[in-house]
Design a protein around this motif. Structure first.
Motif, PDB file in Angstrom:
ATOM      1  N   LYS A  88      42.816 -11.371  -9.745  1.00 61.41           N
ATOM      2  CA  LYS A  88      43.751 -12.376 -10.720  1.00 61.41           C
ATOM      3  C   LYS A  88      45.319 -11.490 -10.397  1.00 61.41           C
ATOM      4  O   LYS A  88      46.197 -12.499 -10.517  1.00 61.41           O
ATOM      5  N   LEU A  89      45.292 -10.333 -10.504  1.00 63.37           N
ATOM      6  CA  LEU A  89      46.669  -9.855 -10.461  1.00 63.37           C
ATOM      7  C   LEU A  89      47.268 -10.016  -9.203  1.00 63.37           C
ATOM      8  O   LEU A  89      48.452 -10.337  -8.878  1.00 63.37           O
ATOM      9  N   TYR A  90      46.624  -9.990  -8.175  1.00 66.76           N
ATOM     10  CA  TYR A  90      47.202 -10.306  -6.777  1.00 66.76           C
ATOM     11  C   TYR A  90      47.632 -11.338  -6.589  1.00 66.76           C
ATOM     12  O   TYR A  90      48.525 -11.606  -6.169  1.00 66.76           O
ATOM     13  N   TYR A  91      46.896 -12.305  -6.903  1.00 63.75           N
ATOM     14  CA  TYR A  91      47.473 -13.946  -6.941  1.00 63.75           C
ATOM     15  C   TYR A  91      48.656 -14.191  -7.760  1.00 63.75           C
ATOM     16  O   TYR A  91      49.575 -15.021  -7.182  1.00 63.75           O
ATOM     17  N   GLU A  92      48.867 -13.482  -8.921  1.00 60.97           N
ATOM     18  CA  GLU A  92      50.066 -13.529  -9.607  1.00 60.97           C
ATOM     19  C   GLU A  92      51.204 -13.012  -8.797  1.00 60.97           C
ATOM     20  O   GLU A  92      52.185 -13.633  -8.666  1.00 60.97           O
ATOM     21  N   ILE A  93      50.904 -11.868  -8.087  1.00 62.22           N
ATOM     22  CA  ILE A  93      52.047 -11.397  -7.416  1.00 62.22           C
ATOM     23  C   ILE A  93      52.375 -11.976  -6.185  1.00 62.22           C
ATOM     24  O   ILE A  93      53.796 -12.159  -5.800  1.00 62.22           O
ATOM     25  N   VAL A  94      51.218 -12.636  -5.390  1.00 65.97           N
ATOM     26  CA  VAL A  94      51.593 -13.464  -4.233  1.00 65.97           C
ATOM     27  C   VAL A  94      52.538 -14.759  -4.837  1.00 65.97           C
ATOM     28  O   VAL A  94      53.354 -15.058  -4.107  1.00 65.97           O
ATOM     29  N   ASN A  95      52.178 -15.335  -5.895  1.00 65.44           N
ATOM     30  CA  ASN A  95      52.878 -16.273  -6.171  1.00 65.44           C
ATOM     31  C   ASN A  95      54.471 -15.958  -6.610  1.00 65.44           C
ATOM     32  O   ASN A  95      55.309 -16.683  -6.417  1.00 65.44           O
ATOM     33  N   ILE A  96      54.742 -14.965  -7.235  1.00 68.90           N
ATOM     34  CA  ILE A  96      56.009 -14.411  -7.297  1.00 68.90           C
ATOM     35  C   ILE A  96      56.577 -14.109  -6.153  1.00 68.90           C
ATOM     36  O   ILE A  96      57.885 -14.572  -6.089  1.00 68.90           O
TER      37      ILE A  96
END
Length: 133
Positions: free
Chosen positions: A66-74
């Motif tokens: 979940k954290l990884y996908y948030e960072i990828v979006n940013i």
């Protein structure tokens, strides 16, 4: 002119030989981190049978994903804005080859960022297949 004679050992290592304790100390200062990592890895594998820790990673992976996908979006938006600004600046300066080069560089980074989660999922599937066999 006075000539000074040296033995091969003195020529290679200097006149004042370095004591063995200083050599060992210098070696551990240089390679100490490698020994620490290797020792910790050996202790972990010897203490728990090795691959049992991989199963504990499942719960951690769920939260980390979940954290990884948030960072990828940013990261995607950062690449889009930075790439756009650099490309527009190069076009404004009249340097079209540089603008084209920068555009393709940022496009490649963006595509790699999009493909990274897919690649990581494929690697995870490969290792899950090995551990179940």
């Amino acid at each position: 002119m006075k000539k000074e004679t040296l033995s091969i050992k003195e020529f290679l290592h200097g006149k004042d030989p370095v004591p063995f304790s200083a050599k060992v100390k210098r070696h551990f200062e240089k390679y100490g981190m490698v020994y620490k990592i290797t020792g910790a890895t050996v202790v972990v594998f010897m203490a728990g049978g090795g691959f049992d820790y991989a199963y504990a990673a499942g719960a951690i992976d769920t939260g980390a994903k979940k954290l990884y996908y948030e960072i990828v979006n940013i990261g995607k938006w950062i690449i889009i804005f930075k790439g756009g600004i650099d490309t527009i600046k190069a076009v404004g300066d009249g340097d079209f080859p540089t603008a084209k080069k920068q555009f393709f560089q940022y496009l490649l980074i963006y595509l790699m960022l999009l493909g990274l989660p897919y690649g990581m999922d494929k690697v995870d599937q490969v290792f899950k297949g090995i551990s179940q066999a």
